[in-house]
Design an enzyme around this catalytic site. Structure first.
Site, PDB file in Angstrom:
ATOM      1  N   GLY A 174     -20.099  -1.394   0.153  1.00 14.48           N
ATOM      2  CA  GLY A 174     -19.589  -0.156   0.745  1.00 14.48           C
ATOM      3  C   GLY A 174     -18.272  -0.343   1.470  1.00 14.48           C
ATOM      4  O   GLY A 174     -17.359   0.483   1.349  1.00 14.48           O
ATOM      5  N   CYS A 175     -18.153  -1.438   2.203  1.00 13.75           N
ATOM      6  CA  CYS A 175     -16.929  -1.700   2.972  1.00 13.75           C
ATOM      7  C   CYS A 175     -15.765  -2.051   2.056  1.00 13.75           C
ATOM      8  O   CYS A 175     -14.611  -1.711   2.341  1.00 13.75           O
ATOM      9  CB  CYS A 175     -17.170  -2.819   3.980  1.00 13.75           C
ATOM     10  N   THR A 176     -16.063  -2.718   0.939  1.00  8.26           N
ATOM     11  CA  THR A 176     -15.022  -3.030  -0.037  1.00  8.26           C
ATOM     12  C   THR A 176     -14.528  -1.749  -0.708  1.00  8.26           C
ATOM     13  O   THR A 176     -13.319  -1.545  -0.880  1.00  8.26           O
ATOM     14  CB  THR A 176     -15.553  -4.018  -1.098  1.00  8.26           C
ATOM     15  N   LYS A 206     -18.939  -4.669   7.726  1.00  7.55           N
ATOM     16  CA  LYS A 206     -18.748  -6.082   7.363  1.00  7.55           C
ATOM     17  C   LYS A 206     -17.822  -6.262   6.167  1.00  7.55           C
ATOM     18  O   LYS A 206     -17.920  -5.534   5.183  1.00  7.55           O
ATOM     19  CB  LYS A 206     -20.121  -6.708   7.049  1.00  7.55           C
ATOM     20  N   ALA A 249     -12.322   0.122   1.812  1.00 12.18           N
ATOM     21  CA  ALA A 249     -11.021  -0.540   1.978  1.00 12.18           C
ATOM     22  C   ALA A 249     -10.131  -0.322   0.757  1.00 12.18           C
ATOM     23  O   ALA A 249      -8.924  -0.073   0.882  1.00 12.18           O
ATOM     24  CB  ALA A 249     -11.218  -2.035   2.230  1.00 12.18           C
TER      25      ALA A 249
END
Length: 199
Positions: A90-92, A85, A95
């Site tokens: 974690g995804c930030t 998401k 990325a």
């Protein structure tokens, strides 16, 4: 009195039959739910791309609503990373690691594309906020997630739900999967990919 006894017996048998039918219906419903889940799991496992498989021609649409095709990436190696998401910690971190290592990945011959089930609008906001230099595919119907075998049942805080397994696919110049990273180090994912290629 005799008539009452006969009628009572008939009613009891009728109730027993209804109860048996109800129990059969419940068991059948449970069986079909379990059967459906098994079929979904088998289908996903069979669909999942493995090392040596060729990626599909149509990958989806990016943050601009443009179709992303494998043929447009021909001759380039690809980091195709699936994440749960936009804008989550974690995804930030993942990325931003790929953003910070983007030029080194490009120097190693890689293009980077991210995939999640977020909308185009969500991707646009995420890209703008984090200044991401690569495309993000909006896989809102999870088609690409399922093809790559990363859409699966997950558990968190006692809750079971379907979601994306954080996974990265390294794809060669001919569109062939050459490595799958399923233990992603979100904070140093670019280094993880580059270090792996140097081994």
């Amino acid at each position: 009195m005799i008539l009452f006894g006969i009628s009572h017996l008939y009613i009891c048998r009728y109730k027993d039959r209804k109860l048996r039918r109800y129990r059969i219906a419940v068991v059948a419903s449970v069986f079909f739910v379990i059967f459906e889940k098994v079929i979904i799991i088998i289908t996903v496992v069979n669909m999942a791309l493995k090392v040596g498989d060729k990626i599909p021609e149509i990958l989806g649409v990016n943050q601009y609503g443009e179709e992303v095709k494998a043929k447009d990436l021909a001759g380039k190696k690809l980091v195709l990373y699936f994440y749960p998401k936009d804008s989550t910690p974690g995804c930030t971190a993942e990325a931003c690691s790929l953003r910070d290592g983007y030029e080194r990945l490009r120097a190693a011959g890689y293009e980077v594309i991210g995939v999640s089930k977020d909308s185009i609008k969500s991707h646009q906001k995420f890209i703008e906020k984090q200044d991401l230099p690569f495309q993000l595919i909006a896989d809102t119907d999870t088609t690409l997630n399922q093809v790559f075998g990363v859409w699966a049942e997950k558990k968190m805080a006692g809750r079971t739900y379907m979601g994306t397994l954080r996974t990265t696919f390294l794809i060669d110049e001919n569109g062939i999967v050459e490595k799958i990273i399923d233990k992603v180090d979100t904070k140093r994912h670019a280094e993880q990919i580059l270090d792996d290629k140097l081994r």
